[in-house]
Design a protein around this motif. Structure first.
Motif, mmCIF file in Angstrom:
data_model
loop_
_atom_site.group_PDB
_atom_site.id
_atom_site.type_symbol
_atom_site.label_atom_id
_atom_site.label_comp_id
_atom_site.label_asym_id
_atom_site.label_seq_id
_atom_site.Cartn_x
_atom_site.Cartn_y
_atom_site.Cartn_z
ATOM 1 N N GLY A 25 2.473 -2.730 5.349
ATOM 2 C CA GLY A 25 1.857 -1.735 4.489
ATOM 3 C C GLY A 25 0.491 -1.256 4.934
ATOM 4 O O GLY A 25 -0.201 -0.588 4.164
ATOM 5 N N GLU A 48 -0.766 5.312 1.744
ATOM 6 C CA GLU A 48 0.393 4.454 1.975
ATOM 7 C C GLU A 48 1.090 4.110 0.658
ATOM 8 O O GLU A 48 2.316 3.957 0.616
ATOM 9 C CB GLU A 48 -0.034 3.180 2.717
ATOM 10 N N ARG A 49 0.340 4.019 -0.406
ATOM 11 C CA ARG A 49 0.933 3.714 -1.704
ATOM 12 C C ARG A 49 1.629 4.921 -2.319
ATOM 13 O O ARG A 49 2.706 4.790 -2.930
ATOM 14 C CB ARG A 49 -0.162 3.214 -2.661
ATOM 15 N N ASP A 50 1.035 6.117 -2.158
ATOM 16 C CA ASP A 50 1.459 7.271 -2.964
ATOM 17 C C ASP A 50 1.958 8.464 -2.167
ATOM 18 O O ASP A 50 2.172 9.527 -2.756
ATOM 19 C CB ASP A 50 0.292 7.736 -3.844
#
Length: 263
Positions: A64, A169-171
């Motif tokens: 991630g 990376e999250r959204d």
């Protein structure tokens, strides 16, 4: 490179085989990647901070972590991939180490050589053995880090770039714009873009675009979902808009990219 189900060790040449965009575009991986560079040089961008590396460099990229890589033509070394369910044996933060001590270089090379021998012999309990070797790699890395001088605290620009990359990376599948991310971080788009150019050599919009493009190409070239489903899964308002996006950045339509990858 498909997500490995078990720990795997490849030569750098094996790891680099395939499309350059898989490394050069911003991307996160669902597994930990450890690189041991024994010859040549290149650049790696970790969480929005660009670094150069040369021979005898060790690079850890946890799952991630938004990263980009560019290897010189003469680069040699190894890539170790460790599945996400085993990464608790590794440090949680990305690291780049320049290993100057000959003994430390030899110790790490010996661990990786043992991993390669284990893979090639296909003996019983090989997966357990590879995981045990990955544990030894982790011990080597933590020892090497303990011998390093304390790193200076990250500058404000580096903290902002890292926060932005983590947010991407999250959204990135949500269709949010760079301006949306800037607002979430409490800064102006201009300031965010200037910061990313300073730390990563790319504008904030380029990093976001690159991450979306990487995922789009993975889904198109490695999967078989309809183009409209790929577009929807990445937050595009329509398949037509997605097609224009792909054509702009690759010079080919989504279906052409998929067809070319499967030839």
């Amino acid at each position: 490179m498909p997500t490995p189900e078990t720990t795997r060790c490849l030569t750098l040449a094996q790891f680099l085989r395939g499309a350059d965009w898989r490394l050069s575009l911003p991307h996160g991986r669902p597994y930990a990647l450890f690189l041991w560079i024994t010859r040549g040089q290149g650049r790696v961008t970790l969480l929005g901070r660009r670094h150069g590396f040369g021979a005898w460099s060790a690079i850890l990229i946890p799952p991630g972590t938004l990263a980009m890589m560019d290897f010189g033509a003469q680069a040699l070394g190894y890539a170790v991939m460790i599945p996400a369910d085993a990464v608790d044996i590794l440090p949680a933060e990305p690291h780049l180490l320049r290993v100057r001590e000959t003994l430390s270089q030899a110790e790490l090379t010996a661990v990786i050589d043992a991993m390669q021998r284990e893979q090639s012999t296909h003996r019983p309990f090989g997966e357990e053995a590879l995981l045990a070797h990955a544990g030894l790699l982790s011990v080597w890395l933590r020892r090497a880090l303990s011998n390093e001088a304390p790193a200076p605290p990250p500058r404000a620009a580096e903290r902002l770039a890292a926060a932005y990359c983590a947010l991407i990376e999250r959204d990135f599948r949500n269709g949010d714009s760079m301006a949306d991310h800037a607002a979430a971080l409490g800064v102006t788009p201009t300031h965010l873009s200037r910061t990313c150019r300073q730390t990563a050599g790319l504008t904030a919009a380029d990093i976001l675009t690159g991450r979306v493009l990487h995922e789009a190409r993975v889904r198109l070239e490695d999967g078989d979902a309809p183009v409209r489903d790929v577009a929807e899964g990445l937050g595009f308002s329509s398949a037509a808009y997605f097609t224009r996006f792909i054509q702009k950045h690759t010079g080919a339509a989504p279906t052409a990219l998929r067809r070319r990858a499967h030839q």
